[in-house]
Enzyme design. Structure first.
Site, PDB file in Angstrom:
ATOM      1  N   LEU A   8       3.528  24.083 102.993  1.00 16.94           N
ATOM      2  CA  LEU A   8       2.773  22.934 103.486  1.00 16.94           C
ATOM      3  C   LEU A   8       2.360  22.043 102.317  1.00 16.94           C
ATOM      4  O   LEU A   8       1.768  22.511 101.348  1.00 16.94           O
ATOM      5  CB  LEU A   8       1.531  23.387 104.259  1.00 16.94           C
ATOM      6  CG  LEU A   8       1.762  24.371 105.406  1.00 16.94           C
ATOM      7  CD1 LEU A   8       0.507  24.492 106.260  1.00 16.94           C
ATOM      8  CD2 LEU A   8       2.966  23.968 106.264  1.00 16.94           C
ATOM      9  N   GLY A  11      -0.860  17.198 102.913  1.00 14.26           N
ATOM     10  CA  GLY A  11      -2.243  16.731 102.748  1.00 14.26           C
ATOM     11  C   GLY A  11      -2.363  15.646 101.692  1.00 14.26           C
ATOM     12  O   GLY A  11      -1.490  15.461 100.838  1.00 14.26           O
ATOM     13  N   ARG A  15      -9.541  14.330  96.763  1.00 16.34           N
ATOM     14  CA  ARG A  15     -10.424  14.652  95.632  1.00 16.34           C
ATOM     15  C   ARG A  15      -9.727  14.595  94.279  1.00 16.34           C
ATOM     16  O   ARG A  15     -10.381  14.646  93.236  1.00 16.34           O
ATOM     17  CB  ARG A  15     -11.067  16.023  95.845  1.00 16.34           C
ATOM     18  CG  ARG A  15     -12.269  15.931  96.779  1.00 16.34           C
ATOM     19  CD  ARG A  15     -12.966  17.247  96.895  1.00 16.34           C
ATOM     20  NE  ARG A  15     -12.358  18.114  97.893  1.00 16.34           N
ATOM     21  CZ  ARG A  15     -12.558  19.418  97.967  1.00 16.34           C
ATOM     22  NH1 ARG A  15     -13.339  20.023  97.096  1.00 16.34           N
ATOM     23  NH2 ARG A  15     -11.976  20.130  98.916  1.00 16.34           N
ATOM     24  N   LYS A  22      -0.913  14.987  95.716  1.00 13.58           N
ATOM     25  CA  LYS A  22      -1.515  16.141  95.043  1.00 13.58           C
ATOM     26  C   LYS A  22      -0.491  17.156  94.548  1.00 13.58           C
ATOM     27  O   LYS A  22      -0.569  17.620  93.407  1.00 13.58           O
ATOM     28  CB  LYS A  22      -2.513  16.829  95.979  1.00 13.58           C
ATOM     29  CG  LYS A  22      -3.128  18.082  95.373  1.00 13.58           C
ATOM     30  CD  LYS A  22      -4.407  18.492  96.034  1.00 13.58           C
ATOM     31  CE  LYS A  22      -4.189  19.241  97.315  1.00 13.58           C
ATOM     32  NZ  LYS A  22      -5.463  19.830  97.811  1.00 13.58           N
ATOM     33  N   GLY A  78      -3.590  19.600 111.322  1.00  7.99           N
ATOM     34  CA  GLY A  78      -3.945  21.002 111.117  1.00  7.99           C
ATOM     35  C   GLY A  78      -2.762  21.834 110.636  1.00  7.99           C
ATOM     36  O   GLY A  78      -1.606  21.434 110.760  1.00  7.99           O
ATOM     37  N   THR A  79      -3.098  23.001 110.102  1.00  9.28           N
ATOM     38  CA  THR A  79      -2.060  23.848 109.493  1.00  9.28           C
ATOM     39  C   THR A  79      -1.056  24.375 110.531  1.00  9.28           C
ATOM     40  O   THR A  79       0.133  24.527 110.219  1.00  9.28           O
ATOM     41  CB  THR A  79      -2.708  25.030 108.760  1.00  9.28           C
ATOM     42  OG1 THR A  79      -3.695  25.637 109.619  1.00  9.28           O
ATOM     43  CG2 THR A  79      -3.394  24.589 107.475  1.00  9.28           C
ATOM     44  N   GLU A 156     -12.563  30.140 111.316  1.00  6.28           N
ATOM     45  CA  GLU A 156     -12.798  29.149 110.270  1.00  6.28           C
ATOM     46  C   GLU A 156     -14.288  29.040 109.988  1.00  6.28           C
ATOM     47  O   GLU A 156     -15.112  29.212 110.901  1.00  6.28           O
ATOM     48  CB  GLU A 156     -12.232  27.796 110.696  1.00  6.28           C
ATOM     49  CG  GLU A 156     -10.707  27.776 110.764  1.00  6.28           C
ATOM     50  CD  GLU A 156     -10.075  28.198 109.450  1.00  6.28           C
ATOM     51  OE1 GLU A 156     -10.317  27.525 108.434  1.00  6.28           O
ATOM     52  OE2 GLU A 156      -9.355  29.211 109.422  1.00  6.28           O
ATOM     53  N   ALA A 382      13.622  10.619  47.696  1.00  6.11           N
ATOM     54  CA  ALA A 382      12.477  10.101  48.450  1.00  6.11           C
ATOM     55  C   ALA A 382      12.702   8.651  48.845  1.00  6.11           C
ATOM     56  O   ALA A 382      13.215   7.854  48.071  1.00  6.11           O
ATOM     57  CB  ALA A 382      11.222  10.214  47.598  1.00  6.11           C
ATOM     58  N   ASN A 388      21.189   1.942  59.766  1.00  9.36           N
ATOM     59  CA  ASN A 388      22.245   2.243  60.744  1.00  9.36           C
ATOM     60  C   ASN A 388      22.367   1.197  61.830  1.00  9.36           C
ATOM     61  O   ASN A 388      23.249   1.270  62.662  1.00  9.36           O
ATOM     62  CB  ASN A 388      21.977   3.612  61.388  1.00  9.36           C
ATOM     63  CG  ASN A 388      20.646   3.665  62.122  1.00  9.36           C
ATOM     64  OD1 ASN A 388      19.679   3.021  61.713  1.00  9.36           O
ATOM     65  ND2 ASN A 388      20.602   4.411  63.189  1.00  9.36           N
TER      66      ASN A 388
HETATM   67  C1  UD1 Z   1      -7.111  26.894 105.448  1.00  9.21           C
HETATM   68  C2  UD1 Z   1      -7.231  28.005 106.456  1.00  9.21           C
HETATM   69  C3  UD1 Z   1      -8.391  28.901 106.071  1.00  9.21           C
HETATM   70  C4  UD1 Z   1      -8.206  29.445 104.677  1.00  9.21           C
HETATM   71  C5  UD1 Z   1      -7.994  28.276 103.705  1.00  9.21           C
HETATM   72  C6  UD1 Z   1      -7.613  28.792 102.352  1.00  9.21           C
HETATM   73  C7  UD1 Z   1      -6.468  27.071 108.581  1.00  9.21           C
HETATM   74  C8  UD1 Z   1      -6.904  26.499 109.875  1.00  9.21           C
HETATM   75  N1  UD1 Z   1      -7.463  27.433 107.740  1.00  9.21           N
HETATM   76  O1  UD1 Z   1      -8.294  26.119 105.552  1.00  9.21           O
HETATM   77  O2  UD1 Z   1      -8.491  29.980 106.962  1.00  9.21           O
HETATM   78  O3  UD1 Z   1      -9.326  30.189 104.277  1.00  9.21           O
HETATM   79  O4  UD1 Z   1      -6.936  27.433 104.153  1.00  9.21           O
HETATM   80  O5  UD1 Z   1      -7.566  27.728 101.445  1.00  9.21           O
HETATM   81  O6  UD1 Z   1      -5.293  27.219 108.344  1.00  9.21           O
HETATM   82  N2  UD1 Z   1      -1.954  20.861 105.452  1.00  9.21           N
HETATM   83  C9  UD1 Z   1      -0.891  20.121 105.911  1.00  9.21           C
HETATM   84  N3  UD1 Z   1      -0.983  19.516 107.117  1.00  9.21           N
HETATM   85  C10 UD1 Z   1      -2.080  19.609 107.892  1.00  9.21           C
HETATM   86  C11 UD1 Z   1      -3.176  20.365 107.418  1.00  9.21           C
HETATM   87  C12 UD1 Z   1      -3.079  20.990 106.204  1.00  9.21           C
HETATM   88  O7  UD1 Z   1       0.127  19.997 105.234  1.00  9.21           O
HETATM   89  O8  UD1 Z   1      -2.081  19.016 108.978  1.00  9.21           O
HETATM   90  C13 UD1 Z   1      -1.883  21.519 104.143  1.00  9.21           C
HETATM   91  C14 UD1 Z   1      -2.878  20.867 103.208  1.00  9.21           C
HETATM   92  O9  UD1 Z   1      -2.225  19.876 102.434  1.00  9.21           O
HETATM   93  C15 UD1 Z   1      -3.326  22.025 102.348  1.00  9.21           C
HETATM   94  C16 UD1 Z   1      -3.150  23.245 103.229  1.00  9.21           C
HETATM   95  O10 UD1 Z   1      -2.299  22.847 104.275  1.00  9.21           O
HETATM   96  O11 UD1 Z   1      -2.482  22.185 101.239  1.00  9.21           O
HETATM   97  C17 UD1 Z   1      -4.460  23.788 103.748  1.00  9.21           C
HETATM   98  O12 UD1 Z   1      -5.064  22.826 104.547  1.00  9.21           O
HETATM   99  P1  UD1 Z   1      -6.615  22.601 104.583  1.00  9.21           P
HETATM  100  O13 UD1 Z   1      -6.912  21.595 105.601  1.00  9.21           O
HETATM  101  O14 UD1 Z   1      -7.135  22.409 103.223  1.00  9.21           O
HETATM  102  O15 UD1 Z   1      -7.103  24.014 105.142  1.00  9.21           O
HETATM  103  P2  UD1 Z   1      -8.490  24.663 104.898  1.00  9.21           P
HETATM  104  O16 UD1 Z   1      -9.505  23.955 105.706  1.00  9.21           O
HETATM  105  O17 UD1 Z   1      -8.740  24.821 103.465  1.00  9.21           O
END
Ligand code: UD1
Ligand code: CA
Length: 457
Positions: A8, A11, A15, A22, A78-79, A156, A382, A388
């Protein structure tokens, strides 16, 4: 069992406060995402999928050395939603390993352990999670276990109860499970939660409901699962990674004056008894043969240094080939195509570009050698300059074995100085000097006796 790795990387990374996506921020000279892909590629035959969104084009442009199938996630929902974007391209028979482009130090061994834990080699297998115990678990998804210690679900932080907030075992996000199960579960995810997101973590409870085994393992090292959200965290992991590389070099028999003061942005192959002083930077592919010694504050990129060669402080060596027992520096610059034969010397404030310095030849002080071929045991005085470049074209200078170029000479290329020839100091050479000849090409000295210096009026 085929393996599909889904990383993944969609994001924004707000920050980081950067125009660069990133996952492209470099760690040890390579994008973070490249570190993740490299670790995964060592698992063997893996199909790699990367989910991109923010800065997708830049990511695709910069990640070129891996065979990756890209999945677009235009909106970050979301993930779980992110992984779902890759699934149409994933072999439905595969085991899927989910990784993160901003968690760069994950080790191949840990991933292999996780994959072994799915038992996907024996059919559909179970779900394997990578978890860690944190002193401060704030912000992370919590691993909820029942009285018998069996994992029940991941909650979460924002959805967790006060009681669940006390759990110190957290989800790293990294997990492995069969594509078949993912394809069944991902469409059932709901976004009815505190963040309005499709949580990948909700598949844990689904696994439990379906009687699919859920097992957790821990990484060897907490840094393996540490994510990068800002430049402070990136700098912290950079130091961790550099220290790991320094330790590895020392294990291979290298003496480091200070393992905290070396930076390797690439690979360094070493022979025995190599010594490296403080503040050195190595980039690309560098080879240091037996007994090489590098003084403080040197930068060495994509170069090979032969046995017994010494590089003294503040030298910059880039795409150069240096044979055995040479001396380079202090304050020397070897540019691309510099080729030093055994025992050659290039001393302080000398610059060499695309030139051969023959066996035992010396270029010791304040000199520019470009597009030149110097024979054996020549002495370049020296302040010698090979001229060139006429502003448009580059020309070659040839200097034979045992030639002696007097100090402060200019050799206007194309130029040829024969073997054993001598050029008098201060000469501007525009004509060929044959073997053994002396060339004197400078104004004759004239002494004026009784000369009066001007006086103030
Ligand atoms: C996630 C986990 C959490 C875990 C934490 C560890 C979920 C719902 N939660 O939370 O349990 O403790 O990671 O760091 O999975 N990303 C995408 N597309 C999206 C959302 C996220 O590519 O739609 C990528 C983000 O770029 C990032 C990663 O997934 O690299 C994690 O996403 P983030 O939203 O930071 O998850 P957390 O809230 O940290
Ligand atoms: Ca996060």
């Amino acid at each position: 069992m085929t393996l599909a790795v889904v990383t993944l990387a969609a994001g924004k990374g707000s920050r980081m406060k950067s125009d660069l996506p990133k996952v492209l921020h470099p760690l040890a000279g390579q994008p973070m995402l490249a570190h993740v892909l490299a670790s995964a590629s060592q698992l063997g035959q893996a199909q790699q999928h990367v989910v991109i969104g923010h800065g997708a084009e830049k990511v695709q442009q910069q990640i070129t050395t891996f065979d990756v199938s890209w999945a677009m996630q235009t909106e970050q929902k979301g993930t779980g939603h992110a992984v779902a974007q890759a699934m149409p391209d994933v072999d439905p028979q595969a085991t899927v390993l989910v990784l993160y482009g901003d968690v760069p130090l994950i080790r191949t061994e840990t991933l292999q352990k996780l994959l072994d834990e799915t038992h996907c080699d024996k059919g559909i297998g179970g779900l394997a999670l990578l978890t860690v115990e944190l002193d401060d678990p704030t912000g992370y998804g919590r691993i909820v276990r029942d009285g018998a210690g069996n994992i029940q679900e991941i909650v979460e932080h924002k959805d967790a109860s006060a009681e669940q907030h006390k759990i110190h075992e957290v989800n790293t996000g990294i997990l492995a499970v069969s594509a078949e199960l993912l394809n069944e579960w991902l469409p059932k995810l709901s976004a009815e939660n505190a963040q309005g997101e499709y949580y990948l973590t909700d598949i844990i409870a689904m696994a439990v409901d379906n009687g699919v085994a859920v097992r957790a393992i821990h990484p060897q090292d907490e840094y393996e699962v540490q994510g990068v959200n800002d430049r402070l965290q990136l700098a912290e992991l950079e130091r961790v990674f550099q220290r790991q590389q320094a330790d590895e070099l020392m294990r291979q028999g290298v003496s480091l004056a200070d393992p905290a003061r070396i930076d390797v942005r690439g690979s360094v192959k070493v022979g025995s008894d190599v010594r490296i002083d403080v503040g050195c930077v190595f980039e690309g592919d560098v080879e240091l043969a037996d007994g090489v010694e590098i003084g403080p504050y040197c930068v060495i990129k994509n170069s090979v240094l032969g046995a017994g060669t010494q590089v003294e402080s503040h030298s910059l060596i880039d795409q150069a080939q240096v044979a055995a027992d040479c001396t380079v520096g202090p304050f020397a610059r070897l540019r691309p195509g510099s080729d030093l034969a055994d025992g050659a010397k290039v001393g302080n404030f000398c610059e060499v570009k695309k030139s051969v310095i023959g066996k035992g030849s010396k270029v010791n002080h304040l000199t520019y050698i470009g597009d030149a071929e110097i024979g054996e045991n020549a002495n370049i005085g020296a302040g010698t300059i090979t001229c060139n470049y006429d502003g448009v074209n580059k020309f070659k200078t040839e200097i034979g074995d045992n030639a002696f170029i007097g100090s402060n000479s200019s050799l206007v290329a194309p130029a040829k100085v024969g073997a054993g020839a001598t050029v008098a100091a201060g000469s501007v050479i525009t004509k060929e000097v044959a073997d053994e000849e002396l060339a004197v090409a400078r104004g004759k000295q004239r002494n004026v006796s009784g000369w009066q210096r001007p006086v103030k009026k």
